[in-house]
Design an enzyme around this catalytic site. Structure first.
Site, PDB file in Angstrom:
ATOM      1  N   LEU A  82       0.878  -1.204   0.096  1.00 30.76           N
ATOM      2  CA  LEU A  82      -0.133  -0.172   0.079  1.00 30.76           C
ATOM      3  C   LEU A  82       0.957   1.012   0.065  1.00 30.76           C
ATOM      4  O   LEU A  82       1.922   1.430   0.749  1.00 30.76           O
ATOM      5  CB  LEU A  82      -0.949   0.159   1.361  1.00 30.76           C
ATOM      6  N   ASP A  83       0.461   2.341  -0.905  1.00 30.99           N
ATOM      7  CA  ASP A  83       1.425   3.398  -0.765  1.00 30.99           C
ATOM      8  C   ASP A  83       1.591   3.972   0.619  1.00 30.99           C
ATOM      9  O   ASP A  83       0.743   3.930   1.430  1.00 30.99           O
ATOM     10  CB  ASP A  83       0.976   4.312  -1.932  1.00 30.99           C
ATOM     11  N   LYS A  84       2.729   4.620   0.708  1.00 34.92           N
ATOM     12  CA  LYS A  84       2.809   5.395   1.909  1.00 34.92           C
ATOM     13  C   LYS A  84       1.793   6.465   2.456  1.00 34.92           C
ATOM     14  O   LYS A  84       1.435   6.437   3.531  1.00 34.92           O
ATOM     15  CB  LYS A  84       4.290   6.112   1.930  1.00 34.92           C
TER      16      LYS A  84
END
Length: 279
Positions: A82-84
């Site tokens: 999952l993106d930051k």
């Protein structure tokens, strides 16, 4: 450790690349190393509600890495990412076999997200997101998109292109403000708060294993190939065709504005059209 002569197989120092066979006795520093349990009862499977700002990497030198954030006593690694700046559900495990099975694109496992954008959601936006938009040299697969409120929608994906939802919204001139993954396959966030994790239940694991039963253990290369000029031309033509269809639809809509105004009061199923404002 092997080069330092700390490992033995059947009390002999092995060469690099030596295969361990069933029945072999492996030791490190003189201590026996137990084989993996045949029923996988010794493996870890957890669901984690990743907070915004945590990076899905096992690299311990990266500040805010997901491994340090969870602090599990055993060695685990995330399945996917999952993106930051995104939050929500992600699996972590010590079982390398199931990682590759779940990540295989052709398995088409559902992943559901709740997304907030920077301006009111239009019917055209939902329709375009649902049927696919051109990003990263390809057209995204058709997906299920439902309006949730004036600025919020849910989307169910069966593919995982890099920053896919953000890129899809950007193509349609929307900016993602918040993005949360609420479900993977049969597992939802439930009562997990950001930063909390739990072990997957036996029932959840049974469903997951059944879903990936026909999948290979071997990972496939999901990176997007570089596009040739001809491929890009086809993509641009398809994109132009989609846009032209939308332009024609807009033109037709303008010509029949009066008729639509009279019928819009009776129309149901679209309470959040950005073109409909009170007063």
């Amino acid at each position: 450790m092997i080069e330092a002569n700390r490992v033995t197989i059947n009390d002999k120092v092995p060469e690099l690349g030596t295969k361990v066979l069933a029945g072999d006795v492996v030791k490190v520093d003189g201590f026996d190393i137990a084989p993996i349990s045949a029923d996988k009862s010794d493996r870890i499977y957890i669901a984690y509600n990743k907070p915004i700002g945590i990076t899905c990497t096992t690299e311990k030198h990266v500040r805010g890495n997901i491994i340090d954030a969870i602090g599990h006593k055993k060695r685990i690694f995330p399945i996917g990412r999952l993106d930051k700046p995104s939050e929500g559900l992600i699996f972590l495990t010590s079982d390398g076999d199931i990682v590759n099975k779940i990540l295989r694109a052709e398995n088409a496992h559902d992943k559901e997200y709740i997304v907030t954008v920077d301006k009111p959601i239009s019917e055209r936006f939902i329709e375009r997101m649902s049927r696919g938009v051109p990003i990263l040299g390809t057209i995204t697969k058709p997906c299920i998109v439902r309006v949730k409120s004036r600025f919020e929608f849910t989307i169910i994906l069966t593919q995982g292109l890099n920053r896919q939802i953000r890129r899809m919204c950007e193509y349609l001139d929307y900016e993602v403000k918040t993005l949360k993954r609420s479900r993977i396959m049969n597992v939802g966030l439930g009562s997990l708060k950001p930063g909390q994790w739990r072990e997957l239940t036996a029932s959840e694991m049974a469903d997951i294993n059944q879903a990936v039963q026909g999948s290979s253990k071997t990972a496939i290369n999901t990176a997007q190939p570089k596009q040739t000029t001809s491929n890009m031309t086809e993509l641009e033509e398809l994109s132009a065709s989609i846009n032209n269809a939308d332009d024609k639809s807009k033109s037709k809509t303008k010509r029949s504005t009066a008729a639509k105004k009279s019928s819009s009061k009776q129309r149901e199923g679209w309470p959040y059209n950005s073109h409909k404002t009170k007063g």
